[in-house]
Write a protein that holds these residues in place. Structure first.
Motif, PDB file in Angstrom:
ATOM      1  N   MET A   1      -3.757   4.760   4.183  1.00  0.00           N
ATOM      2  CA  MET A   1      -2.676   4.456   3.278  1.00  0.00           C
ATOM      3  C   MET A   1      -3.285   3.855   2.017  1.00  0.00           C
ATOM      4  SD  MET A   1       0.645   1.990   3.873  1.00  0.00           S
ATOM      5  CE  MET A   1       1.461   3.008   5.052  1.00  0.00           C
ATOM      6  N   SER A   2      -2.767   4.257   0.887  1.00  0.00           N
ATOM      7  CA  SER A   2      -3.297   3.784  -0.388  1.00  0.00           C
ATOM      8  C   SER A   2      -2.804   2.364  -0.678  1.00  0.00           C
ATOM      9  CB  SER A   2      -2.858   4.725  -1.515  1.00  0.00           C
ATOM     10  OG  SER A   2      -1.466   4.619  -1.698  1.00  0.00           O
ATOM     11  N   ASN A   3      -3.418   1.752  -1.695  1.00  0.00           N
ATOM     12  CA  ASN A   3      -3.024   0.397  -2.091  1.00  0.00           C
ATOM     13  C   ASN A   3      -1.558   0.330  -2.514  1.00  0.00           C
ATOM     14  OD1 ASN A   3      -5.122  -1.246  -1.548  1.00  0.00           O
ATOM     15  ND2 ASN A   3      -5.979  -1.261  -3.613  1.00  0.00           N
ATOM     16  N   SER A   4      -1.070   1.334  -3.248  1.00  0.00           N
ATOM     17  CA  SER A   4       0.327   1.323  -3.707  1.00  0.00           C
ATOM     18  C   SER A   4       1.267   1.476  -2.513  1.00  0.00           C
ATOM     19  CB  SER A   4       0.587   2.417  -4.741  1.00  0.00           C
ATOM     20  OG  SER A   4       0.459   3.699  -4.164  1.00  0.00           O
ATOM     21  N   GLY A   5       0.878   2.251  -1.509  1.00  0.00           N
ATOM     22  CA  GLY A   5       1.690   2.392  -0.298  1.00  0.00           C
ATOM     23  C   GLY A   5       1.763   1.082   0.469  1.00  0.00           C
ATOM     24  N   LYS A   6       0.617   0.385   0.590  1.00  0.00           N
ATOM     25  CA  LYS A   6       0.597  -0.904   1.275  1.00  0.00           C
ATOM     26  C   LYS A   6       1.432  -1.931   0.515  1.00  0.00           C
ATOM     27  CE  LYS A   6      -3.891  -0.306   3.428  1.00  0.00           C
ATOM     28  NZ  LYS A   6      -5.275  -0.769   3.487  1.00  0.00           N
ATOM     29  N   ARG A   7       1.366  -1.864  -0.808  1.00  0.00           N
ATOM     30  CA  ARG A   7       2.133  -2.795  -1.625  1.00  0.00           C
ATOM     31  C   ARG A   7       3.639  -2.544  -1.446  1.00  0.00           C
ATOM     32  NH1 ARG A   7       0.553  -3.117  -7.717  1.00  0.00           N
ATOM     33  NH2 ARG A   7       0.522  -0.924  -7.221  1.00  0.00           N
ATOM     34  N   ARG A   8       4.045  -1.278  -1.376  1.00  0.00           N
ATOM     35  CA  ARG A   8       5.461  -0.951  -1.173  1.00  0.00           C
ATOM     36  C   ARG A   8       5.954  -1.447   0.191  1.00  0.00           C
ATOM     37  NH1 ARG A   8       5.435   5.187  -3.422  1.00  0.00           N
ATOM     38  NH2 ARG A   8       5.244   4.625  -5.622  1.00  0.00           N
ATOM     39  N   VAL A   9       5.123  -1.263   1.223  1.00  0.00           N
ATOM     40  CA  VAL A   9       5.495  -1.752   2.555  1.00  0.00           C
ATOM     41  C   VAL A   9       5.611  -3.272   2.534  1.00  0.00           C
ATOM     42  CG1 VAL A   9       4.698  -1.981   4.944  1.00  0.00           C
ATOM     43  CG2 VAL A   9       4.541   0.225   3.793  1.00  0.00           C
ATOM     44  N   GLY A  10       4.691  -3.938   1.856  1.00  0.00           N
ATOM     45  CA  GLY A  10       4.734  -5.403   1.749  1.00  0.00           C
ATOM     46  C   GLY A  10       5.980  -5.868   1.011  1.00  0.00           C
TER      47      GLY A  10
END
Length: 139
Positions: A1-10
């Motif tokens: 998972m990319s950084n932007s995907g992890k940020r969205r989940v967070g």
């Protein structure tokens, strides 16, 4: 998972947690176990009082003489030096005659302006047959 995907989940998890906390904080505060004294024409037995941000709702039962008529013109809850006039009632209508059924009990919900929790006070009911005053308290 990319950084932007992890940020969205967070962000999503943070929003869900914030919503959950907001719902818990906004929950109404309900007090139960009130006692009331008897009155002459009409009595109100308080089951519970729901303290909300926008109003205070008293749940209870009106008790009167079976197979007779009655009318409630106004109701006031006085706690300490603060008097709160009822703004709405469900179960009967203000300034309108109603008939007691054979058990002489009518469930009601009475709305007052928002107020701090009441430990003890006086409820005054104005009727065409007179004024009834009942003390309420929590043991």
């Amino acid at each position: 998972m990319s950084n932007s995907g992890k940020r969205r989940v967070g962000i999503f998890i943070g929003c869900v947690v914030a919503l959950f906390v907001a719902v818990l904080v906004a929950q109404a505060h309900v007090e139960r176990r009130y006692r009331t004294t008897a009155s002459q024409h009409i009595a109100l037995v308080v089951d519970s009082i729901d303290y909300r941000q926008d109003l205070t709702r008293v749940y209870g039962k009106l008790i009167g003489t079976p197979h007779t008529s009655q009318r409630i013109d106004a109701m006031t809850l006085t706690a300490g030096s603060n008097a709160h006039e009822a703004v709405d009632i469900d179960g009967v209508d203000f300034s309108r005659w109603f008939q007691w059924e054979e058990d002489g009990v009518i469930a009601v919900e009475i709305d007052f302006e928002a107020m701090a929790p009441v430990r003890d006070g006086v409820i005054t009911i104005n009727t065409p047959r007179g004024v009834d005053t009942m003390r309420i308290d929590r043991p």
